[in-house]
Design an enzyme around this catalytic site. Sequence first.
Site, PDB file in Angstrom:
ATOM      1  N   CYS A   1      -0.116  -5.783   6.608  1.00 43.44           N
ATOM      2  CA  CYS A   1       0.026  -4.571   7.426  1.00 43.44           C
ATOM      3  C   CYS A   1       0.673  -4.908   8.770  1.00 43.44           C
ATOM      4  O   CYS A   1       1.401  -4.101   9.332  1.00 43.44           O
ATOM      5  CB  CYS A   1      -1.325  -3.929   7.684  1.00 43.44           C
ATOM      6  SG  CYS A   1      -2.258  -3.665   6.188  1.00 43.44           S
TER       7      CYS A   1
ATOM      8  N   CYS B   1       0.822  -1.224   0.000  1.00 43.85           N
ATOM      9  CA  CYS B   1       0.000   0.000   0.000  1.00 43.85           C
ATOM     10  C   CYS B   1       0.853   1.270   0.000  1.00 43.85           C
ATOM     11  O   CYS B   1       0.333   2.357  -0.195  1.00 43.85           O
ATOM     12  CB  CYS B   1      -0.907   0.017   1.225  1.00 43.85           C
ATOM     13  SG  CYS B   1       0.049   0.096   2.738  1.00 43.85           S
TER      14      CYS B   1
HETATM   15 FE1  FES Z   1      -1.257   0.333   4.450  1.00 47.68          FE
HETATM   16 FE2  FES Z   1      -2.413  -1.384   6.080  1.00 47.68          FE
HETATM   17  S1  FES Z   1      -3.169  -0.658   4.200  1.00 47.68           S
HETATM   18  S2  FES Z   1      -0.508  -0.428   6.311  1.00 47.68           S
END
Ligand code: FES
Length: 132
Positions: free
Chosen positions: A107, A33
């Site tokens: 994450c 992400c």
């Molecule tokens: Fe970026 Fe979880 S979506 S750290």
Amino acid sequence: MYSKKVMELFRHPHNMGKIENPDGVGKVGNPVCGDVMYIYIKVGKNEKGEEIIEDIKFETFGCAAAIATSSMITDMAKGKTLEEAEKITRDDVANYLGGLPPIKMHCSNLAADGLKAAIADYRKKKPIKPEK
Ligand code: FES
């Protein structure tokens, strides 16, 4: 989709912020992400003379799972020896949080990797004692 514990820590995270003049800093990015996390540590000694995580804080620019896992790992690591803290895995963190949605497991890598990176940074900076 998040457990109650994740939501609670996301709303009221522990140990959030920065440590001035930290002994070690770990910076990790989530390739999926693009979010980034910093873990700061202060290293002290326990009564046996072993090196311990005396203080630990985090800054996370990420989602609820990243914030909750950072908060959790800082609580888990505080007071532990560096060797013990290094052994904390992302699965340990996820278990303490009552599980994480599978798509959020990446994450939770950040917190465990960030802590390892902070300890590695500390070891790298530490002056090597001359052999006697
Ligand atoms: Fe970026 Fe979880 S979506 S750290």
